[in-house]
Design an enzyme around this catalytic site. Sequence first.
Site, short mmCIF file in Angstrom:
data_model
loop_
_atom_site.label_atom_id
_atom_site.label_comp_id
_atom_site.label_asym_id
_atom_site.label_seq_id
_atom_site.Cartn_x
_atom_site.Cartn_y
_atom_site.Cartn_z
N PRO A 248 9.31 11.90 -4.96
CA PRO A 248 8.95 12.23 -6.34
C PRO A 248 7.44 12.19 -6.57
CG PRO A 248 10.76 10.66 -6.28
CD PRO A 248 10.28 10.80 -4.88
N ASP B 26 17.05 -15.00 3.99
CA ASP B 26 16.83 -13.72 3.30
C ASP B 26 15.70 -13.88 2.30
OD1 ASP B 26 19.02 -11.11 2.81
OD2 ASP B 26 17.26 -11.35 1.52
N GLU C 52 -0.16 1.98 1.84
CA GLU C 52 0.53 2.62 0.71
C GLU C 52 -0.03 2.14 -0.63
OE1 GLU C 52 3.26 4.92 -0.03
OE2 GLU C 52 2.40 5.58 1.85
N ASN D 45 -0.43 3.22 8.90
CA ASN D 45 0.80 3.48 9.67
C ASN D 45 0.61 3.16 11.14
OD1 ASN D 45 0.62 5.19 7.26
ND2 ASN D 45 2.61 5.98 7.89
N TYR E 173 7.73 1.06 -3.53
CA TYR E 173 7.31 0.26 -2.37
C TYR E 173 5.83 -0.10 -2.50
CZ TYR E 173 5.76 -0.72 2.41
OH TYR E 173 5.17 -1.29 3.52
N LYS F 30 4.07 -3.84 -2.91
CA LYS F 30 3.07 -4.35 -1.96
C LYS F 30 1.78 -4.75 -2.69
CE LYS F 30 4.96 -4.21 2.21
NZ LYS F 30 5.16 -5.42 3.03
N SER G 46 -0.14 -3.11 2.91
CA SER G 46 0.04 -1.74 3.43
C SER G 46 -0.96 -0.76 2.83
CB SER G 46 1.46 -1.27 3.07
OG SER G 46 1.59 0.11 3.23
N PHE H 27 11.67 7.05 10.04
CA PHE H 27 10.25 7.28 9.73
C PHE H 27 9.84 8.56 10.47
CE2 PHE H 27 10.92 2.76 9.13
CZ PHE H 27 10.35 2.55 7.87
P1 NAP Z 1 10.74 -2.52 9.70
O1 NAP Z 1 10.89 -2.08 11.12
O2 NAP Z 1 11.43 -1.77 8.62
O3 NAP Z 1 11.22 -4.07 9.63
C1 NAP Z 1 11.43 -4.70 8.41
C2 NAP Z 1 12.02 -6.06 8.69
O4 NAP Z 1 12.30 -6.70 7.43
C3 NAP Z 1 13.38 -6.01 9.44
O5 NAP Z 1 13.43 -7.10 10.33
C4 NAP Z 1 14.39 -6.20 8.32
O6 NAP Z 1 15.62 -6.73 8.74
C5 NAP Z 1 13.63 -7.20 7.46
N1 NAP Z 1 14.16 -7.31 6.11
C6 NAP Z 1 14.53 -6.31 5.26
N2 NAP Z 1 15.02 -6.83 4.12
C7 NAP Z 1 14.97 -8.18 4.25
C8 NAP Z 1 15.37 -9.26 3.43
N3 NAP Z 1 15.95 -9.06 2.24
N4 NAP Z 1 15.18 -10.53 3.87
C9 NAP Z 1 14.63 -10.74 5.09
N5 NAP Z 1 14.24 -9.76 5.93
C10 NAP Z 1 14.42 -8.49 5.50
O7 NAP Z 1 9.21 -2.60 9.29
P2 NAP Z 1 7.89 -2.66 10.23
O8 NAP Z 1 7.43 -1.26 10.47
O9 NAP Z 1 8.14 -3.58 11.36
O10 NAP Z 1 6.85 -3.31 9.21
C11 NAP Z 1 6.68 -4.73 9.13
C12 NAP Z 1 6.04 -5.08 7.79
O11 NAP Z 1 4.78 -4.42 7.68
C13 NAP Z 1 6.83 -4.64 6.55
O12 NAP Z 1 6.58 -5.59 5.54
C14 NAP Z 1 6.22 -3.31 6.18
O13 NAP Z 1 6.42 -3.06 4.82
C15 NAP Z 1 4.77 -3.57 6.54
N6 NAP Z 1 3.95 -2.41 6.92
C16 NAP Z 1 4.39 -1.56 7.90
C17 NAP Z 1 3.56 -0.53 8.31
C18 NAP Z 1 3.96 0.41 9.42
O14 NAP Z 1 3.33 1.47 9.55
N7 NAP Z 1 4.92 0.05 10.25
C19 NAP Z 1 2.29 -0.38 7.72
C20 NAP Z 1 1.90 -1.28 6.74
C21 NAP Z 1 2.73 -2.31 6.36
P3 NAP Z 1 16.77 -5.77 9.37
O15 NAP Z 1 16.36 -5.53 10.80
O16 NAP Z 1 18.00 -6.59 9.21
O17 NAP Z 1 16.76 -4.51 8.56
O1 F7E Z 2 6.28 9.16 6.14
C1 F7E Z 2 6.15 12.73 5.36
C2 F7E Z 2 6.29 11.76 4.21
O2 F7E Z 2 8.26 7.67 6.15
C3 F7E Z 2 5.00 9.64 6.53
C4 F7E Z 2 6.04 2.73 6.30
O3 F7E Z 2 5.94 2.01 7.51
O4 F7E Z 2 3.80 3.57 6.53
C5 F7E Z 2 5.15 3.95 6.39
O5 F7E Z 2 5.33 4.72 5.20
C6 F7E Z 2 4.72 10.97 5.87
C7 F7E Z 2 5.00 10.98 4.34
O6 F7E Z 2 5.93 6.73 6.50
C8 F7E Z 2 9.48 13.62 6.45
O7 F7E Z 2 6.43 12.46 2.97
C9 F7E Z 2 7.65 14.66 5.98
O8 F7E Z 2 3.96 11.66 3.70
O9 F7E Z 2 6.95 8.01 8.28
P1 F7E Z 2 6.95 7.89 6.82
P2 F7E Z 2 5.15 6.30 5.17
O10 F7E Z 2 5.81 6.78 3.95
O11 F7E Z 2 3.71 6.67 5.37
C10 F7E Z 2 3.28 2.76 5.45
C11 F7E Z 2 1.85 2.41 5.78
C12 F7E Z 2 4.14 1.59 5.15
O12 F7E Z 2 3.66 0.54 4.75
C13 F7E Z 2 5.61 1.81 5.16
O13 F7E Z 2 6.33 0.59 5.28
O14 F7E Z 2 5.62 11.94 6.41
N1 F7E Z 2 7.41 13.33 5.81
N2 F7E Z 2 8.90 14.86 6.36
C14 F7E Z 2 8.53 12.66 6.11
N3 F7E Z 2 8.80 11.33 6.14
C15 F7E Z 2 10.05 10.94 6.51
N4 F7E Z 2 10.34 9.62 6.58
N5 F7E Z 2 11.02 11.86 6.84
C16 F7E Z 2 10.79 13.20 6.82
O15 F7E Z 2 11.67 14.01 7.12
#
Ligand code: NAP
Ligand code: F7E
Length: 336
Positions: free
Chosen positions: A283, A63, A132, A182, A153, A157, A130, A192
Site C-alpha cells: 500500500p 514469546d 525500514e 537488508n 513494521y 521499529k 532497521s 523475501f
Molecule cells: P527472520 O528470519 O524473520 O527471523 C525472525 C525471528 O523472530 C524468528 O526466529 C521468529 O521465530 C522470531 N519471532 C517472530 N515472532 C516472535 C514472537 N512473537 N516471539 C519471539 N520470537 C518471534 O528475521 P531476520 O531476517 O533474521 O531478522 C532478524 C531481526 O532483524 C528482526 O528483528 C528483523 O526485523 C530485523 N532486521 C532484519 C533485516 C534483514 O534484512 N534481514 C534488516 C534490518 C532489521 P519463528 O522462526 O518461529 O518464526
Molecule cells: O522486499 C520488492 C518489495 O520483502 C524488498 C526485511 O528483512 O529488509 C526486509 O524488508 C523489495 C521491496 O524486503 C516482491 O516491494 C518486489 O521494495 O525482500 P523484501 P524489505 O521489505 O526491504 C528490511 C531492512 C527489514 O528490516 C525487514 O525485516 O522488493 N518486491 N516483488 C518484492 N518483495 C517481496 N517480498 N516479494 C515480491 O514478490
Amino acid sequence: MNVALVTGTTGQDGSYLTEFLLAKGYDVHGVKRRSSSFNTERLEQVSRSEGHRPEHLSLHYADLADSASMTNLIRDIRPDEVYNLGAQSHVAVSFEIPEYTADVTGVGTVRMLEAIRASGVPARYYQASSSEMFGASPPPQNELTPFHPRSPYGCAKVFSYWTTVNYREAYGIHASNGILFNHESSRRGETFVTRKISRAVARIVEGMQETLTLGNLDAVRDWGYAPEYVEAMWLMLQQDEPNDYVIATGEGHSVREFVHEAFAHVGLDWSDYVKTDSRYERPSEVDALLGGPGKARELLGWQPKIKFRELVHHMVDADLRLLRDERAGQLVRIDI
Ligand code: NAP
Ligand code: F7E
C-alpha cells in the site's frame, strides 16, 4: 564464560549469530516459539557447523508477546548480553496484521528492556533496528537521517529504536541500536524478494517452475551478506559506550538488477520468465534505501566484504545445490 540470550534465534540472523557466539566461546540461550511444526531448521544447520558446541546451546520456549516468559528467562539465565532479534519481520505481512506487528516488533522491545531493568541484571542490550525506519527519507541514509516509516513494521521499529534510546538515557542500560540495511543469505526466508528470486531461478533451471511473479521491480535496496552483519551486532556490545550504528554496504541496486543478475548467472534472460502482479505491491512502498556505514567503519572497524554480484551468485548457487541435493534424497549443509 560469557552468556548471551538471543531472541529470534530460529531466524536467519539468529542462527548466524548463534553460530558466531558459540565459536567465540559463549554459552548461548536461544528463544524459540511454540509452533505446530518444526521451526528449528536453521539451527540444525548451526549444529553441522565447524566448532559447534551443543552443550553450550540451550533453547527455551518464550514469546515476545508474553512478558513473564522473557522476565523469567532473564532472571534465571542472568545473561551478559541480550540480542533482541525476534520480530514479525515481513514488511508486506505487517500491512495484513498491523496490531500483532506493533505488539511483537514494537512493544516486545519494551518487554525485553523492562525485564532487564526490573531484574537488575547488568546485561548489555542489542536492538535489531532497521533501515525500514528511514522509509520515505531520500538516500543515502545514515544515523542522522530523519525517520519516515512507510509500513506498520517500520512504525513498530521506530518505536523500538526510541525505546532503546530511552532505556539507555533513563536507566543507564548499555543499549545499542543496529540500524541494519537488508542482508541476505541462503538462510533468508523464502518470501523475501532475494530468496524468492534465487529459489525460483534454481527451480526453473531444474524444470520445476516455469515463471516467477514479482511486485515492484523498481525498488532499490542496499543488500549485504547476513553473516557479516551479525559480527557488527556483537561488535556494538563490545564497545565501552552504547551507541547507534548504520550497517550497510553503501551500494544500491534495484529488484530488476537482482533479477537480471540471478538469471544471467545461469545463462538465462530474465525477461523470458518474470511477470509482475500488483498483488505483490505494498500500500505504501519504500522506494530507495542506500546506507552510509561510515560511523561503523570508523568506530567499530566493521566493513562489508561481500557485495551485490557475489551475493546474488552465492544465493543462486546455494539454492541450486539445495534443490539438487533434495532431489537426490540427501540433506546437506547449504551455507554459502
Ligand atoms: P527472520 O528470519 O524473520 O527471523 C525472525 C525471528 O523472530 C524468528 O526466529 C521468529 O521465530 C522470531 N519471532 C517472530 N515472532 C516472535 C514472537 N512473537 N516471539 C519471539 N520470537 C518471534 O528475521 P531476520 O531476517 O533474521 O531478522 C532478524 C531481526 O532483524 C528482526 O528483528 C528483523 O526485523 C530485523 N532486521 C532484519 C533485516 C534483514 O534484512 N534481514 C534488516 C534490518 C532489521 P519463528 O522462526 O518461529 O518464526
Ligand atoms: O522486499 C520488492 C518489495 O520483502 C524488498 C526485511 O528483512 O529488509 C526486509 O524488508 C523489495 C521491496 O524486503 C516482491 O516491494 C518486489 O521494495 O525482500 P523484501 P524489505 O521489505 O526491504 C528490511 C531492512 C527489514 O528490516 C525487514 O525485516 O522488493 N518486491 N516483488 C518484492 N518483495 C517481496 N517480498 N516479494 C515480491 O514478490
